[in-house]
Design a protein around this motif. Structure first.
Motif, short mmCIF file in Angstrom:
data_model
loop_
_atom_site.label_atom_id
_atom_site.label_comp_id
_atom_site.label_asym_id
_atom_site.label_seq_id
_atom_site.Cartn_x
_atom_site.Cartn_y
_atom_site.Cartn_z
N ARG A 19 0.86 -1.19 0.00
CA ARG A 19 0.00 0.00 0.00
C ARG A 19 0.88 1.23 0.00
N TYR A 21 0.82 5.51 -0.32
CA TYR A 21 0.01 6.71 -0.20
C TYR A 21 0.74 7.89 -0.82
N SER A 55 -1.89 0.59 8.99
CA SER A 55 -2.20 0.45 7.56
C SER A 55 -2.39 -1.01 7.20
N GLY A 58 -5.72 -2.18 8.41
CA GLY A 58 -6.77 -1.69 7.54
C GLY A 58 -6.93 -2.54 6.29
N LEU A 59 -5.82 -3.02 5.74
CA LEU A 59 -5.89 -3.88 4.57
C LEU A 59 -6.49 -5.24 4.93
N LEU A 63 -10.79 -2.45 5.29
CA LEU A 63 -11.10 -1.03 5.43
C LEU A 63 -10.38 -0.21 4.37
N ASP A 64 -9.39 -0.82 3.73
CA ASP A 64 -8.62 -0.19 2.66
C ASP A 64 -8.31 -1.28 1.63
N THR A 65 -7.93 -0.85 0.43
CA THR A 65 -7.65 -1.79 -0.66
C THR A 65 -6.16 -1.77 -0.99
N ASP A 67 -2.65 -1.92 -3.05
CA ASP A 67 -2.24 -1.61 -4.42
C ASP A 67 -1.82 -2.88 -5.14
N SER A 79 -10.06 -9.49 -1.17
CA SER A 79 -9.51 -8.14 -1.32
C SER A 79 -10.02 -7.43 -2.56
N ASP A 83 -17.30 -3.02 -3.60
CA ASP A 83 -17.46 -2.33 -2.31
C ASP A 83 -18.62 -2.89 -1.49
N ARG A 86 -17.56 -6.17 0.02
CA ARG A 86 -16.57 -5.96 1.07
C ARG A 86 -17.25 -5.48 2.35
#
Length: 240
Positions: A19, A21, A55, A58-59, A63-65, A67, A79, A83, A86
């Motif tokens: 991930r 940012y 982070s 969260g993956l 809660l997050d996707t 990369d 993964s 949405d 998920r």
């Protein structure tokens, strides 16, 4: 780091997760991390501030996707789901406990727990029954009708734990769950988490506290977005 083979297929796996940012000055928060969590264990994820542990959580908690890389839950890749799907996985198969309790201020303890059951298509009676059972498990059945303002910080966090476990999730993910608690309530919460694990729950907890990590079955240490250590914890007393 290779995925462990402990008692069969892990419940939760992060496979080569990455991930990044930012744009002009990108920050690599999670850098090709592979991690697994097995049923009936408590795993602590530690590291300094900015190491990437939140982070990564969260993956793993969708809660997050990522990369790149993938998240497997009970062996299924979740993964890359849309949405809506998920959201459904988070609501029905994962439980979350945060440093901030995130209780709804005008709802009673039992109503706060019932919120986690809203996607299950249950009757009001069944939601209340399951929420009451969850509150009993965390020792707060006698406080079921109290709003958060009438509960101590430790009691509010126990309500949050009850909400996390009411759906009988595959994994409970906790992010600094003792961060807003005093020493005594921190010990009580750790006692509770260990009781839940002894009863078959699976918990992944992010913490900067060595004492919290010392109560886990495994300790994963992150640095600069990478998983650098996977070890057994130093043995500590819950009341030391």
């Amino acid at each position: 780091m290779e995925t462990r083979t402990v008692d069969g297929t892990p419940v939760l796996v992060g496979d080569q997760l990455c991930r990044v940012y930012g744009g002009a000055a990108p920050v690599v928060a999670v850098d090709h991390v592979t991690v697994d969590v097995h049923a009936g264990t408590m795993v602590a994820l530690t590291g300094s501030s900015g190491s990437g542990k939140t982070s990564l959580l969260g993956l793993l908690g969708l809660l997050d996707t990522p990369d790149s890389g993938r998240v497997l839950l009970h062996g299924h890749d979740v993964s890359g789901l849309p949405d809506r799907d998920r959201t459904m996985v988070r609501a029905t198969m994962l439980g979350f406990v945060f440093q901030q309790f995130h209780l709804i201020s005008h709802l009673s303890a039992i109503a706060n727990v019932e919120v986690a059951l809203r996607y299950r298509g249950l009757s009001g009676t069944e939601r209340s029954r399951r929420a009451a059972v969850a509150l009993d498990r965390v020792g707060l059945g006698h406080r079921r009708d109290h709003v958060p303002a009438k509960l101590s910080g430790g009691e509010q966090q126990r309500v949050a734990v009850a909400r996390a476990l009411v759906n009988e999730p595959a994994v409970i993910l906790a992010d600094e769950p003792t961060g807003n608690l005093d020493s005594d309530n921190s010990h009580r919460l750790l006692d509770l988490l260990r009781e839940l694990v002894a009863g078959g729950s699976t918990i992944l907890v992010v913490t900067h506290d060595d004492h919290v990590a010392g109560t886990a079955d495994r300790v994963l240490v992150m640095r600069d977005g990478q998983l650098v250590t996977d070890r057994e914890p130093a043995v500590v007393s819950l009341r030391s």
